[in-house]
Design an enzyme around this catalytic site. Structure first.
Site, PDB file in Angstrom:
ATOM      1  N   LYS A  56       0.052 -55.571  29.607  1.00  0.00           N
ATOM      2  CA  LYS A  56       0.396 -56.490  28.509  1.00  0.00           C
ATOM      3  C   LYS A  56      -0.631 -56.389  27.383  1.00  0.00           C
ATOM      4  CE  LYS A  56       2.256 -60.160  26.470  1.00  0.00           C
ATOM      5  NZ  LYS A  56       3.531 -60.153  25.820  1.00  0.00           N
ATOM      6  N   LYS A 131      -6.335 -63.292  20.122  1.00  0.00           N
ATOM      7  CA  LYS A 131      -6.811 -63.501  21.501  1.00  0.00           C
ATOM      8  C   LYS A 131      -6.589 -62.248  22.338  1.00  0.00           C
ATOM      9  CE  LYS A 131      -3.950 -65.231  24.315  1.00  0.00           C
ATOM     10  NZ  LYS A 131      -3.489 -64.366  25.402  1.00  0.00           N
TER      11      LYS A 131
END
Length: 184
Positions: A56, A131
């Site tokens: 991811k 992030k």
């Protein structure tokens, strides 16, 4: 126990077309696969525990760098007198075709149903991209891999967030970093 982050966002979740990136034991993956397929169209086994999350991070790193490249090219094209619609047609029918140009175009007025058509509302928030880029940089440091494009992308998304665009979709980089214009 499995880690199984997804790709596709809210629209794919609603449509049942998510892609699951799954890490953990292969036996646990095989047992859970029908559950994943009930919520999405793709499920990909990535290896041991943590590899789903690693996949991811790599996916989002690619997505960020791709969006920056498309946004930069479209802004330059506009500045050189080429409309974003024309340049998008060229990108999408040539070697530069990618998801950021053909499915998630960042130029308001070029494509319907994407965050750019909604003042960059909805979609994947810039603060989430920042992030994930931080996670990618930390992971790269951990394994000794130099990632200069990731570092540059993280700097750009951090600036977007500092400038108040943290909740806007990450494609807002086109207007709020590069200064690109709406399609008329």
């Amino acid at each position: 126990m499995l880690d199984a982050p997804v790709s596709g966002g809210v629209l794919a979740a609603e449509a049942g077309t998510l892609t699951f990136m799954v890490g953990g034991s292969e036996d646990a993956y095989q047992a859970a696969k029908p559950l994943f397929l009930s919520m999405g169209k793709n499920t990909i086994y990535c290896g041991g525990a943590g590899n789903g999350a690693a996949a991811k991070i790599c996916n989002n790193l690619t997505m960020a760098v791709s969006m920056l490249g498309v946004s930069e090219a479209l802004t330059l094209g506009q500045s050189l007198g080429i409309s974003a619609s024309t340049l998008t047609k060229i990108l999408n029918s040539s070697s530069a075709r990618c998801w950021s140009s053909d499915s998630y175009n960042p130029v308001p007025g070029v494509m319907e149903g994407v965050p750019a058509s909604r003042n960059y509302g909805g979609g994947f928030a810039s603060k989430l991209m920042a992030k994930d880029l931080n996670l990618a940089l930390a992971s790269a440091k951990e394994v000794g891999v130099d990632c200069p494009l990731t570092s540059q992308a993280q700097d750009i998304y951090a600036k977007l967030c500092e400038n108040g665009h943290d909740s806007k979709d990450f494609s807002c980089v086109f207007q709020h970093y590069y200064g690109g214009k709406d399609e008329v």
